[in-house]
Design a protein around this motif. Structure first.
Motif, PDB file in Angstrom:
ATOM      1  N   ASP A 152       0.845  -1.186   0.000  1.00 16.23           N
ATOM      2  CA  ASP A 152       0.000   0.000   0.000  1.00 16.23           C
ATOM      3  C   ASP A 152       0.890   1.249   0.000  1.00 16.23           C
ATOM      4  O   ASP A 152       1.972   1.247   0.593  1.00 16.23           O
ATOM      5  CB  ASP A 152      -0.887   0.027   1.247  1.00 16.23           C
ATOM      6  CG  ASP A 152      -1.856  -1.141   1.318  1.00 16.23           C
ATOM      7  OD1 ASP A 152      -2.515  -1.282   2.362  1.00 16.23           O
ATOM      8  OD2 ASP A 152      -1.954  -1.905   0.331  1.00 16.23           O
TER       9      ASP A 152
ATOM     10  N   LYS B 113     -15.923  11.431  -7.791  1.00 10.47           N
ATOM     11  CA  LYS B 113     -14.819  10.477  -7.650  1.00 10.47           C
ATOM     12  C   LYS B 113     -14.878   9.447  -8.771  1.00 10.47           C
ATOM     13  O   LYS B 113     -14.385   8.335  -8.629  1.00 10.47           O
ATOM     14  CB  LYS B 113     -14.838   9.830  -6.270  1.00 10.47           C
ATOM     15  CG  LYS B 113     -16.154   9.196  -5.869  1.00 10.47           C
ATOM     16  CD  LYS B 113     -16.073   8.550  -4.477  1.00 10.47           C
ATOM     17  CE  LYS B 113     -16.399   9.531  -3.395  1.00 10.47           C
ATOM     18  NZ  LYS B 113     -16.562   8.903  -2.051  1.00 10.47           N
ATOM     19  N   SER B 114     -15.468   9.871  -9.865  1.00 13.14           N
ATOM     20  CA  SER B 114     -15.730   8.946 -10.967  1.00 13.14           C
ATOM     21  C   SER B 114     -14.474   8.434 -11.640  1.00 13.14           C
ATOM     22  O   SER B 114     -14.517   7.422 -12.335  1.00 13.14           O
ATOM     23  CB  SER B 114     -16.624   9.628 -12.005  1.00 13.14           C
ATOM     24  OG  SER B 114     -15.981  10.760 -12.552  1.00 13.14           O
TER      25      SER B 114
ATOM     26  N   LEU C 197     -11.645   7.394 -10.149  1.00  8.92           N
ATOM     27  CA  LEU C 197     -10.871   6.404  -9.408  1.00  8.92           C
ATOM     28  C   LEU C 197     -10.970   5.067 -10.140  1.00  8.92           C
ATOM     29  O   LEU C 197     -12.073   4.548 -10.354  1.00  8.92           O
ATOM     30  CB  LEU C 197     -11.370   6.276  -7.975  1.00  8.92           C
ATOM     31  CG  LEU C 197     -11.184   7.508  -7.091  1.00  8.92           C
ATOM     32  CD1 LEU C 197     -11.793   7.290  -5.721  1.00  8.92           C
ATOM     33  CD2 LEU C 197      -9.702   7.869  -6.973  1.00  8.92           C
TER      34      LEU C 197
ATOM     35  N   SER D  70     -10.266   1.901  -9.483  1.00  8.22           N
ATOM     36  CA  SER D  70     -10.761   0.668  -8.861  1.00  8.22           C
ATOM     37  C   SER D  70     -10.934   0.925  -7.380  1.00  8.22           C
ATOM     38  O   SER D  70     -10.585   1.994  -6.878  1.00  8.22           O
ATOM     39  CB  SER D  70      -9.759  -0.476  -9.077  1.00  8.22           C
ATOM     40  OG  SER D  70      -8.616  -0.293  -8.258  1.00  8.22           O
ATOM     41  N   ASP D  71     -11.468  -0.067  -6.687  1.00  8.54           N
ATOM     42  CA  ASP D  71     -11.663   0.113  -5.242  1.00  8.54           C
ATOM     43  C   ASP D  71     -10.341   0.044  -4.484  1.00  8.54           C
ATOM     44  O   ASP D  71     -10.320   0.210  -3.262  1.00  8.54           O
ATOM     45  CB  ASP D  71     -12.671  -0.895  -4.690  1.00  8.54           C
ATOM     46  CG  ASP D  71     -12.256  -2.333  -4.938  1.00  8.54           C
ATOM     47  OD1 ASP D  71     -13.069  -3.221  -4.668  1.00  8.54           O
ATOM     48  OD2 ASP D  71     -11.128  -2.563  -5.423  1.00  8.54           O
ATOM     49  N   ARG D  72      -9.235  -0.179  -5.171  1.00  8.56           N
ATOM     50  CA  ARG D  72      -7.932  -0.112  -4.498  1.00  8.56           C
ATOM     51  C   ARG D  72      -7.517   1.343  -4.259  1.00  8.56           C
ATOM     52  O   ARG D  72      -6.619   1.600  -3.467  1.00  8.56           O
ATOM     53  CB  ARG D  72      -6.856  -0.811  -5.333  1.00  8.56           C
ATOM     54  CG  ARG D  72      -7.074  -2.308  -5.523  1.00  8.56           C
ATOM     55  CD  ARG D  72      -5.871  -2.945  -6.210  1.00  8.56           C
ATOM     56  NE  ARG D  72      -5.664  -2.463  -7.577  1.00  8.56           N
ATOM     57  CZ  ARG D  72      -4.696  -1.640  -7.935  1.00  8.56           C
ATOM     58  NH1 ARG D  72      -3.831  -1.168  -7.039  1.00  8.56           N
ATOM     59  NH2 ARG D  72      -4.560  -1.260  -9.208  1.00  8.56           N
TER      60      ARG D  72
ATOM     61  N   SER E 275      -8.373   5.177  -3.039  1.00  9.09           N
ATOM     62  CA  SER E 275      -9.248   5.987  -2.211  1.00  9.09           C
ATOM     63  C   SER E 275      -8.543   7.297  -1.895  1.00  9.09           C
ATOM     64  O   SER E 275      -7.318   7.393  -1.992  1.00  9.09           O
ATOM     65  CB  SER E 275      -9.624   5.257  -0.915  1.00  9.09           C
ATOM     66  OG  SER E 275      -8.461   5.006  -0.136  1.00  9.09           O
TER      67      SER E 275
ATOM     68  N   GLN F 299      -4.062   0.804  -2.512  1.00 13.24           N
ATOM     69  CA  GLN F 299      -3.845  -0.460  -1.812  1.00 13.24           C
ATOM     70  C   GLN F 299      -3.415  -1.536  -2.806  1.00 13.24           C
ATOM     71  O   GLN F 299      -3.801  -1.511  -3.986  1.00 13.24           O
ATOM     72  CB  GLN F 299      -5.132  -0.898  -1.114  1.00 13.24           C
ATOM     73  CG  GLN F 299      -5.580   0.061  -0.013  1.00 13.24           C
ATOM     74  CD  GLN F 299      -6.883  -0.377   0.611  1.00 13.24           C
ATOM     75  OE1 GLN F 299      -7.864  -0.626  -0.090  1.00 13.24           O
ATOM     76  NE2 GLN F 299      -6.903  -0.481   1.934  1.00 13.24           N
TER      77      GLN F 299
END
Lengths: 114, 110
Positions: free
Chosen positions: A18, A57-58, A60, A62-64, A66, A80
């Motif tokens: 990370d 926040k469109s 970003l 992937s969910d990695r 933030s 992450q």
């Protein structure tokens, strides 16, 4: 401060680790933006903050990915479980307000995932 | 959704020649438009901006740009290019977030 400050300026990390990238905007600037620039590419929008909230926040990938912003000041972009395709320069910019007067850019953080 | 198109990926001009870099935008309302320059190893620097009023705007380093609503364009011009103008140029539109085009790489031949 006098300008937008980003730290670190360079970061080499191992795949799967990370990383946290920091942006200190110009004092009093309520809008803050994060962009990614891959080698030889344009600026890819990631997220923007108005104050402490993130209306968009469109970008970003992937969910990695933030990001948060506290106290209408410092923002942190966290990636992450880094992947090699995350290698890029991450640019932060700030502007006085949402209507986007001039956006001032930091020098960026060059992230290399090995 | 807002977007910016810079049709020319690379442009080469001779020093002293005139320059025009093209930019087309898509935005539902009156746009805020910008041109930025990125020199090798440098951050992005604002060249000029258009918010309203006079459609021909002057910027730094002798650059100017003209907003044409009918063509959804905001082309960047310079009458006489200097070798130090070699860089990447980005057009951007703002409506909440700031959206950039993919950039035009300018090479100047001596």
């Amino acid at each position: 401060g006098a300008g937008v400050s980003q730290s670190p300026s360079n970061k080499v990390t191992e795949k799967g680790k990370d990383v946290e990238l920091r942006c200190d905007p110009i004092s009093g600037h309520t809008a803050l933006y994060w962009y990614r620039q891959r080698l030889g590419q344009g600026l890819e929008f990631l997220i923007y903050f108005q104050g402490n909230s993130a209306p968009d926040k469109s970008g970003l990938p992937s969910d990695r990915f933030s990001a948060e912003r506290t106290g209408e000041s410092v923002s942190t972009l966290t990636i992450q479980r880094t992947q090699q395709e995350d290698s890029a320069v991450y640019l932060c910019a700030s502007s006085l307000d949402r209507a986007v007067t001039e956006a001032f850019f930091g020098q960026g953080t060059r992230l290399t995932v090995v | 959704a807002q977007s910016v198109t810079q049709p020319d990926i690379h442009i080469t001009v001779s020093e002293g020649a005139s320059l025009e870099l093209r930019c087309n935008y898509s935005y539902g309302a009156t746009p805020y438009l910008f041109w930025y320059v990125q020199s090798p190893g440098q951050g992005l620097q604002l060249l000029l901006k258009y918010f309203s009023g006079d459609t021909l705007v002057q910027g730094i380093k002798g650059f100017e740009a003209e907003f044409k609503r009918s063509q959804s364009s905001f082309n960047l011009r310079k009458p006489s290019v200097h070798w130090s103008d070699a860089a990447e140029y980005f057009c951007a539109v703002a409506g909440g977030k700031l959206t950039f085009g993919t950039g035009t790489q300018l090479k100047v031949e001596l």
